[in-house]
Design a protein around this motif. Structure first.
Motif, PDB file in Angstrom:
ATOM      1  N   MET A 129       0.368  -1.286  -0.175  1.00 37.20           N
ATOM      2  CA  MET A 129      -0.064   0.034   0.262  1.00 37.20           C
ATOM      3  C   MET A 129       0.828   1.452  -0.258  1.00 37.20           C
ATOM      4  N   LYS A 174       4.126   8.281   5.593  1.00 37.10           N
ATOM      5  CA  LYS A 174       4.809   7.530   6.337  1.00 37.10           C
ATOM      6  C   LYS A 174       6.926   7.837   5.960  1.00 37.10           C
ATOM      7  N   ASP A 196      28.506  12.323  22.452  1.00 40.30           N
ATOM      8  CA  ASP A 196      27.909  11.461  22.071  1.00 40.30           C
ATOM      9  C   ASP A 196      26.654  10.778  22.593  1.00 40.30           C
ATOM     10  N   ARG A 214      24.366  12.940  24.408  1.00 38.81           N
ATOM     11  CA  ARG A 214      22.907  13.345  24.030  1.00 38.81           C
ATOM     12  C   ARG A 214      21.882  13.180  23.679  1.00 38.81           C
ATOM     13  N   LEU A 215      21.076  13.512  23.862  1.00 39.90           N
ATOM     14  CA  LEU A 215      19.475  12.475  23.631  1.00 39.90           C
ATOM     15  C   LEU A 215      19.511  12.763  21.838  1.00 39.90           C
TER      16      LEU A 215
END
Lengths: 315, 356
Positions: free
Chosen positions: A1, A6, A44, A46-47
């Motif tokens: 589909m 998305k 590195d 860090r979110l």
């Protein structure tokens, strides 16, 4: 589909974390010194921004390009786009790196003015009118903006700079002009020196430990700060009695609208506010939670006052 | 003549009937019988009643503050997961930090540590965040509240049914999740708010219809999708047997297994075996394998009957496989699976012998 949405969302939601070896103009205004140090030594860890935030950043980039196109179409000069540089210290060490959106020409002086384009939430847009609104904002990312512009002015050697805000809903623009404040800019440079020294010596710096900032900090899991919720005192039985009586009066006013009842309520409000002022502004009892919330009226002249907010158990 | 007085025990007359000596050698009068006064009342009735009244007031106050705290949450502070016929509501990290900030909770002395462990997949780490808590409104001190997250947490570690390599797992996410778990546990331990029923949330006037109900990717441990059958069963569509190990579509919502060609389509005409996306990044719900155990026990019972095994034979068979006597209810899913596999082998062997 076929799922175009998305595919688009997946692409827009991509975010990367970049190494940070020099203090950045966009961060140097952050109120927490330990955050600035960790942004260098633990970059590195860090979110990454979540997909929604990454999408918002991308949207900002797109609207910036749109703005430049419009300005060029209107005949304004736009040059030195995405120019970057580094402010050096006395010993030649790198203090703060900067990266401007573009410069435009001041028609009065013919001097260049760095311009910073920001796409902001429609709820935040009306609150940004003066530089003080940025300094006093409850959002830490807004509090960083003055430091960013002061750094640009220092680095690009300009007396003035301009922050352009675009309302994310309507596309309407607003601008705030900043002038170079040498005292504040010097403060930023000494902050950068402190961070550099702490990075080199591997020692921590003082933590801000402000709950509203720490809970959303992308390095909170490395910093492990102490967090202190907003102070809340426990009220006496007398205070609870005042609040209960106030509720009765409110109901009575709603029914009968009598002036005497209104006067009694006003007198009670005064006593309640006084009690709250003596007990830190926030008090809880068995049936109520009462607090004084600072509120500002943006009328002319602008005023601020403490608004009484009472929550009853079950509401 | 020398003074030869003897000391006697207190309360006893001296052996020679002379008055006993005091500590300094003085002669003292000691009565023959010392009356011991009655023991004082250990429980003062009035004080006890006051203490009970204070405790009741404190309890009422605590409950009232808890209600206020719930009322201060919004739908986006909760996530809901199916539980039985309804949902269980789970306070998210954002909900916990909202309450910490709003109710003056102090989270101090926060520290973190990384532990290593090992399983059949290899070494993995667990981050543990610990803190002490003070809640001024309750005058409550708690120490050593923990939050933890493992590298093996399926949400981070799995893509579908496959384990991600360690290099693809962002350790920052594991650390942040452990810290968020700490904050949730702070609220759970101090306010008693963590997992709530729909009634409790609705009483707090939180619109439960707006609370997110996360769905998970197809083929994941928690999601519907294509898997290998863990035991012999029947296709819910065509009624034909599904052999153990056969590729099937498993509908986790309905708890039904289908042949891939029999998998039902949804209302939009799409095959349900298509991929579904995770819609939120909230934490996964607690695991439940009761359904799987029940199915295994049923299948094993049928298999034992088919083999003509009596109860005593089955008990002996269990002891042989497990190495110990154990009830079916007490066995783990892995043990039940192992036992069922051996029964199936016996069935297949009996079937081949019969065919021969």
């Amino acid at each position: 589909m076929l799922d175009l949405a998305k595919a688009l969302n997946d692409e827009r939601g991509k975010a990367r974390i970049h190494p940070c070896h020099v203090n950045r103009a966009s961060e140097i205004g952050h109120p927490c010194l330990e955050y600035l140090r960790l942004a260098r030594v633990a970059w590195d860890k860090r979110l990454a921004p979540d997909p929604t935030l990454a999408s918002i950043f991308r949207e900002g980039n797109l609207t910036e390009r749109d703005c430049v196109q419009m300005l060029l179409g209107l005949g304004f000069e736009v040059y030195e786009q995405q120019r970057d540089g580094v402010i050096k210290g006395r010993n030649g060490e790198s203090l703060i790196s900067w990266h401007i959106d573009w410069k435009t020409r001041d028609p009065e002086t013919s001097n260049g003015i760095p311009v910073e384009h920001k796409r902001v939430s429609p709820f935040l847009f009306p609150k940004l009118e003066t530089p003080d609104d940025l300094f006093n904002s409850d959002r830490v990312h807004v509090r960083k903006w003055p430091g960013q512009l002061q750094t640009y002015m220092l680095g690009a050697e300009c007396e003035k700079s301009l922050m352009l805000f675009r309302n994310a809903w309507t596309g309407v623009y607003r601008q705030i002009v900043f002038r170079l404040d040498y005292g504040y800019a010097e403060g930023l440079l000494s902050k950068a020196e402190q961070v550099n020294a702490a990075v080199e010596n591997e020692r921590p710096l003082p933590k801000l430990e402000e709950a509203a900032v720490c809970f959303v900090c992308p390095l909170r899991h490395v910093c492990t700060p102490a967090v202190f919720g907003d102070a809340l005192a426990v009220g006496s039985d007398t205070f609870e009695g005042w609040l209960a009586r106030r509720e009765e009066l409110k109901a009575a006013i709603a029914e009968a609208g009598a002036a005497e009842i209104e006067n009694e309520k006003k007198a009670l409000d005064g006593r309640i506010k006084e009690y709250l002022g003596e007990h830190g502004g926030r008090v809880v009892t068995t049936s109520f939670l009462a607090e004084l919330k600072p509120t500002s009226r943006k009328a002319t002249p602008a005023t601020t006052y403490d608004r009484l907010v009472i929550q009853k158990v079950g509401e | 003549m020398a003074n030869t007085k003897q000391r006697g025990l207190i309360g006893e007359p001296a052996p020679d009937d002379a008055p006993p000596e005091g500590l300094n050698g003085d002669v003292v009068d000691v009565p023959a019988v010392v009356e011991i006064p009655a023991a004082p009342d250990l429980v003062d009735d009035e004080k006890l009643q006051n203490a009970i009244a204070v405790a009741e007031r404190r309890f009422a106050f605590t409950e009232a503050v808890k209600k206020m705290a719930l009322a201060r949450t919004s739908p986006h502070h909760w996530a809901k997961y199916p539980r039985g016929e309804g949902y269980i509501f789970y306070l998210t990290g954002e909900g916990a930090t909202n309450l910490i900030k709003g109710f003056g909770v102090q989270v101090i002395n926060q520290r973190s540590k990384k532990l290593w462990s090992e399983d059949e997949l290899g070494k993995y780490y667990i981050w543990i965040y610990t803190a002490d808590v003070y809640v001024p409104v309750f005058d409550l001190h708690l120490e050593g509240i923990e939050g933890r997250c493992s590298q093996r947490k399926a949400f981070f570690a799995k893509a579908g049914n496959e384990w991600r390599p360690t290099s693809e797992i962002d350790e920052a996410n594991i650390m942040a999740d452990a810290q968020t778990d700490l904050w949730r546990n702070v609220i759970r331990r101090t306010f008693g708010i963590g997992y709530e029923t729909e009634e409790t949330i609705a009483e707090a006037k939180v619109d439960t219809s707006k609370v997110a109900a996360p769905s998970f990717k197809k083929g994941g441990r928690k999601g519907s999708g294509m898997i290998k059958a863990k035991f012999k069963s029947t296709c819910a569509a065509c009624g034909k047997t599904i052999a153990k190990g056969e590729e099937i579509y498993y509908d986790r919502q309905e708890k039904k297994a289908y042949h891939p060609s029999c998998a039902p389509k949804d209302d939009g005409g799409e095959d349900k075996a298509e991929e579904a996306d995770a819609e939120t990044t909230t934490e996964e719900p607690p695991a439940a394998d009761a359904d799987q155990r029940a199915k295994l026990i049923t299948a094993m019972t049928e298999s034992a009957e088919a083999l003509g095994m009596k109860q005593a034979d089955l008990e002996k068979f269990k002891r042989d496989i497990w190495g110990q006597a154990k009830k079916l209810d007490e066995a783990t899913v892995e043990e039940l699976d192992k036992l069922y596999s051996r029964l199936l082998d016996l069935e297949n062997a009996a079937a081949e012998k019969g065919a021969a």
